[in-house]
Design a protein around this motif. Structure first.
Motif, short mmCIF file in Angstrom:
data_model
loop_
_atom_site.label_atom_id
_atom_site.label_comp_id
_atom_site.label_asym_id
_atom_site.label_seq_id
_atom_site.Cartn_x
_atom_site.Cartn_y
_atom_site.Cartn_z
N LYS A 160 53.27 78.66 51.92
CA LYS A 160 52.60 79.19 50.73
C LYS A 160 53.44 78.98 49.48
CE LYS A 160 48.97 80.94 52.83
NZ LYS A 160 47.57 80.54 52.52
N GLY A 161 54.57 78.29 49.62
CA GLY A 161 55.38 77.97 48.46
C GLY A 161 56.55 78.90 48.19
N VAL A 162 56.81 79.86 49.08
CA VAL A 162 57.90 80.81 48.89
C VAL A 162 59.22 80.17 49.32
CG1 VAL A 162 58.84 83.07 49.57
CG2 VAL A 162 56.36 82.78 49.23
N THR A 163 60.26 80.38 48.54
CA THR A 163 61.61 79.89 48.86
C THR A 163 62.46 81.05 49.37
OG1 THR A 163 61.45 78.25 47.09
CG2 THR A 163 63.65 78.72 47.96
N PHE A 164 63.24 80.79 50.42
CA PHE A 164 64.08 81.83 51.02
C PHE A 164 65.56 81.54 50.80
CE2 PHE A 164 60.17 82.60 53.31
CZ PHE A 164 60.17 83.97 53.53
N TYR A 165 66.32 82.60 50.54
CA TYR A 165 67.77 82.58 50.53
C TYR A 165 68.21 83.72 51.45
CZ TYR A 165 67.11 79.68 46.39
OH TYR A 165 66.72 78.69 45.51
N LEU A 166 68.52 83.37 52.70
CA LEU A 166 68.76 84.38 53.71
C LEU A 166 70.23 84.45 54.12
CD1 LEU A 166 65.56 83.74 55.85
CD2 LEU A 166 65.95 85.57 54.19
N GLU A 167 70.56 85.54 54.80
CA GLU A 167 71.94 85.84 55.20
C GLU A 167 72.86 85.82 53.97
OE1 GLU A 167 72.85 84.56 59.55
OE2 GLU A 167 71.75 82.88 58.64
N THR A 168 72.33 86.37 52.90
CA THR A 168 73.08 86.44 51.64
C THR A 168 72.60 87.66 50.87
OG1 THR A 168 73.76 85.18 49.68
CG2 THR A 168 71.45 85.01 50.34
N ASN A 169 73.23 87.93 49.74
CA ASN A 169 72.84 89.08 48.94
C ASN A 169 73.19 88.82 47.48
OD1 ASN A 169 71.73 91.57 48.45
ND2 ASN A 169 73.55 92.73 49.06
#
Length: 545
Positions: A325-334
């Protein structure tokens, strides 16, 4: 008209079906003389005719579960007594209408409804006849709403005061993160006149600063003191805030109220949005903003969304669905820092992985903390602020009850006290608290049930499993096809299930647990839940949890 007549012979009747068309222990829907649809339940010699749709969101009950005299909704687990139509498990507020059944030979008829077939029935409310006893409710969520309704429905004729920080009458809060542009007229739980009829003293946009059990009084921020005989605290949670550099910039939002939701939806149009968190609220917000925002980015500490609840495999598929759906993820981070322009507006965020990303808007959804600081010197709380209650939802002070997200209560199927933020549980708590306020001893006996809607897909979860030892899928490949049931194992027992595209299996599992029955790991293959006749299970006590 049918061949039956009322007992007096004067009331016209309409034909519903033939008794030979019914199966014992089953539900069936019939269209009645072009006036509406009814649900017919046959249980031994008893035949009941009721409204056919759940009073919560209108789910067709025939697709749900019938067990032990209860009709359970396939979508969100609400239960109704098959004989009386009364609601016995939540969500929802209204009961099912019931129709007088008449039999003649093989014909099943009902007395002709004067207003046609309806799908909801409000329980009558008692009148306030005295000021000699006052019950104060702090909060306006599911617990407080259900409490006030139960009090009046069960005959309480004293004074009821509802105090709330919100500017609106009680509304359907789960919709805030799913439909952020909602108007109060669409999500208010009851019309204004209902509260007039219930004779409730509404104290909106008021903040409670303290409770004094000795004088049995509530202090408000405006200096007002309100006396009570019995008090319910149902203040829910406040969003957990971020304590990082520049967190006071403009356009950093937390979702708690309808005003918050409407503002976020409005200012996000055409903007770059960062959503912090991979919780249900955060992911629902992200899904809701797709299409309106120019960019939606999700930042989270976990490896995939919902990893701690659904497991990593399902979480990975949810992530893939969002990416499509076009969402970008930045995971295991804060986030370690917000960046702003010279006027104090947000323009970006810096992550502890060394990446900086653009952001016009940030919505933080990293959980809640119980809104109970004002109770510091009033009742016993856990170290993290939840109010300790017994099975009757009574606190350490016999005149004070606590319900909903703030309550640390004994959950029977878990065998310990827990704090759970579910709309369904809050509603149940409100009912139980009211019954005990009226001296009608009742303990919390329920199965946690929650749901989420993401891009038109309805996720369900029933049960309680705080330590997942293993996850078993009925057909593992179905996870990839977004149609699955996952079993969460604890101590050799299926403690919870999650489903997608498999209604009413979550409701069926909830009915199984509500009946006190045990579904073991070996049963998954020997007696698949989809084929299981839950009446055949031996009742046991779940001592392993």
């Amino acid at each position: 008209m049918g061949n039956c007549r009322s007992k007096s012979g004067e009331t016209p009747c309409v034909h519903v079906c033939k008794e030979s068309e019914l199966e014992d222990g089953k539900m069936k829907v019939f269209d009645v003389d072009n006036i509406g649809q009814v649900l017919v339940v046959k249980d031994g010699e008893n035949i009941s005719v009721l409204g056919s749709k759940c009073t919560h969101y209108g789910a067709p009950l025939v697709n749900g579960i019938y067990s032990n005299g209860q009709i359970r909704c396939p979508w969100h687990g609400a239960c109704f007594n098959s004989k009386t139509g009364d609601i016995e498990e939540y969500p929802g507020l209204d009961c099912l209408p019931t129709y007088t059944v008449l039999r003649s030979d093989d014909n099943i008829c009902i007395e002709s409804p004067k207003e046609g077939i309806v799908q909801k029935r409000e329980r009558p409310l008692s009148k306030k006849t005295t000021d000699s006893k006052t019950i104060v409710l702090i909060g306006s969520g599911a617990a407080a709403e259900t409490c006030l309704e139960t009090l009046r429905q069960e005959g309480f004729d004293g004074k009821i005061i509802m105090i709330s920080k919100d500017q609106h009458l009680p509304y359907d809060r789960p919709k805030l993160s799913k439909s952020m542009e909602s108007k109060i007229s669409a999500i208010q739980l009851r019309p204004d006149e209902y509260y007039d009829k219930a004779e409730v003293d509404l104290q909106l946009e008021k903040t409670v600063t303290s409770v004094d059990p000795a004088s049995k009084s509530v202090e408000l921020s405006n200096g007002t003191s309100i006396k009570y005989d019995t008090l319910l605290v149902a203040t829910g949670g406040e969003p957990r805030t971020m304590d990082v550099k520049n967190s006071n910039l403009t356009n950093i939002f937390y979702l708690r109220t309808l005003k918050d939701a409407n503002t976020i939806a409005r200012v996000s149009q055409g903007k770059k949005v960062v959503v912090v968190g991979t919780s249900f609220i955060a992911m629902e917000v992200a899904a809701s903003l797709v299409g309106g925002a120019s960019m939606v980015q999700v930042v989270g500490r976990s490896s995939v969304p919902f990893a701690n609840v659904f497991g990593s495999r399902i979480g990975e598929k949810v992530k893939e669905m969002f990416i499509k759906k076009g969402v970008t993820f930045y995971l295991e981070t804060n986030i370690i820092q917000f960046a702003g322009d010279k006027t104090g507006n947000l323009i970006g965020v810096s992550l502890d992985c060394g990446v900086s990303i653009p952001a016009d808007i940030c919505v933080v959804g990293i959980g809640i903390v119980p809104a109970t600081a004002f109770l510091k010197n009033s009742v016993k709380r856990t170290p993290n602020g939840f109010v300790v209650v017994n099975g009757n939802l009574q606190t350490s002070d016999k005149n004070i009850y606590a319900a909903g997200d703030i309550a640390n209560f004994p959950l029977k199927l878990a065998g310990k006290s827990v704090s759970i933020g579910h709309w369904q549980l809050a509603s149940k708590h409100g009912h139980v608290a009211a019954m005990n306020m009226l001296g009608k001893k009742e303990e919390v006996s329920t199965v946690p049930f929650f749901w989420s809607m993401l891009f038109g897909k309805g996720f369900r979860y029933a049960g309680y499993c705080d330590t997942v030892e293993d996850i078993v899928y009925d057909m593992a490949e179905d996870v990839d096809n977004f149609s699955y049931i996952a079993y969460y194992i604890q101590g050799g027992v299926v403690a919870a299930v999650s489903t997608l595209g498999r209604d009413p299996l979550a409701a069926k599992f909830a009915a199984l647990l509500q009946a006190g029955k045990v579904y073991r790991r070996e049963d998954i293959e020997e007696n698949p839940l989809k084929d299981l006749d839950i009446s055949s299970f031996q009742e046991e006590q779940r001592t392993s949890l």
